[in-house]
Design a protein around this motif. Structure first.
Motif, mmCIF file in Angstrom:
data_model
loop_
_atom_site.group_PDB
_atom_site.id
_atom_site.type_symbol
_atom_site.label_atom_id
_atom_site.label_comp_id
_atom_site.label_asym_id
_atom_site.label_seq_id
_atom_site.Cartn_x
_atom_site.Cartn_y
_atom_site.Cartn_z
ATOM 1 N N VAL A 200 0.856 -1.194 0.000
ATOM 2 C CA VAL A 200 0.000 0.000 0.000
ATOM 3 C C VAL A 200 0.895 1.249 0.000
ATOM 4 N N ALA B 117 -3.043 4.694 1.430
ATOM 5 C CA ALA B 117 -3.330 4.533 2.868
ATOM 6 C C ALA B 117 -4.104 5.743 3.394
ATOM 7 N N HIS C 226 -7.619 5.586 2.034
ATOM 8 C CA HIS C 226 -8.375 4.495 2.656
ATOM 9 C C HIS C 226 -8.836 4.877 4.061
ATOM 10 N N THR D 202 1.424 0.771 5.710
ATOM 11 C CA THR D 202 2.393 0.806 4.604
ATOM 12 C C THR D 202 3.712 0.112 4.982
ATOM 13 N N PHE E 142 -9.135 -0.126 -4.113
ATOM 14 C CA PHE E 142 -8.099 -1.168 -4.171
ATOM 15 C C PHE E 142 -8.136 -2.029 -5.429
#
Ligand code: DAT
Ligand code: MG
Length: 148
Positions: free
Chosen positions: A40, A45, A48, A66, A130
């Motif tokens: 990620v 991140a 999200h 991450t 994603f």
């Protein structure tokens, strides 16, 4: 049929829990429609976890997610969003019931093994964050006649 976004977090990947976690959702009767091991980026991140931007733990959360590969998945089935949240257990593994993923495998809120969408709107948003549409597979399983 409802879909949700689930992700084995970096701690779960490092602890070899991908298979165990996938097995739980398979055995329940849900159907996997997409999955990938991925790193990620900070940008992803932050998108999200955008709802947590103002929280004091936001920086740590982005650092953690991450910090190593995650296993991102889309699962399908009746009421899968709420049921997967129940199977994951409460956010803080110390409050999560035994038998749930976080209750069985987690010890601290910062490393709680798995992410799962918390509502139909989050699921829709996170799946598309994603996965590309062509990474999701539409198929039917004979097993479904014995599940539904
Ligand atoms: P969930 O992952 O159960 O949906 P959430 O959306 O409230 O929980 O928070 C996202 C993640 O942020 C959570 O999985 C772990 C981390 N987190 C939540 N509350 C925290 C806290 N008080 N301190 C540190 N990390 C926290
Ligand atoms: Mg959440």
């Amino acid at each position: 049929m409802e879909r949700t976004f689930l992700m084995v977090k970096p701690d779960g990947v490092q602890r070899n829990l991908i298979g165990e976690i996938v097995a739980r959702f398979e055995k329940k009767g849900f159907q996997l429609v997409g999955a990938k091991l991925m790193q990620v980026s900070r940008e992803l991140a932050e998108q999200h976890y955008a709802e947590h931007k103002a929280r004091p733990f936001f920086g740590e959360l982005v650092d953690f997610i991450t910090s190593g590969p995650v296993f991102a998945m889309v699962w399908e089935g009746e009421n899968v969003i709420a049921t997967a949240r129940q199977m994951m257990g409460k956010t803080n593994p110390q409050d999560a019931a035994p038998g749930t993923i976080r209750g069985d495998f987690g010890l601290t809120v910062g490393k709680n093994v798995i992410h799962g969408s918390d509502s139909p709107a989050s699921a829709e948003r996170e799946i598309h964050l994603f996965f590309k549409e062509e990474e999701l597979v539409d198929y039917s399983k004979l097993m479904n006649e014995w599940v539904y």
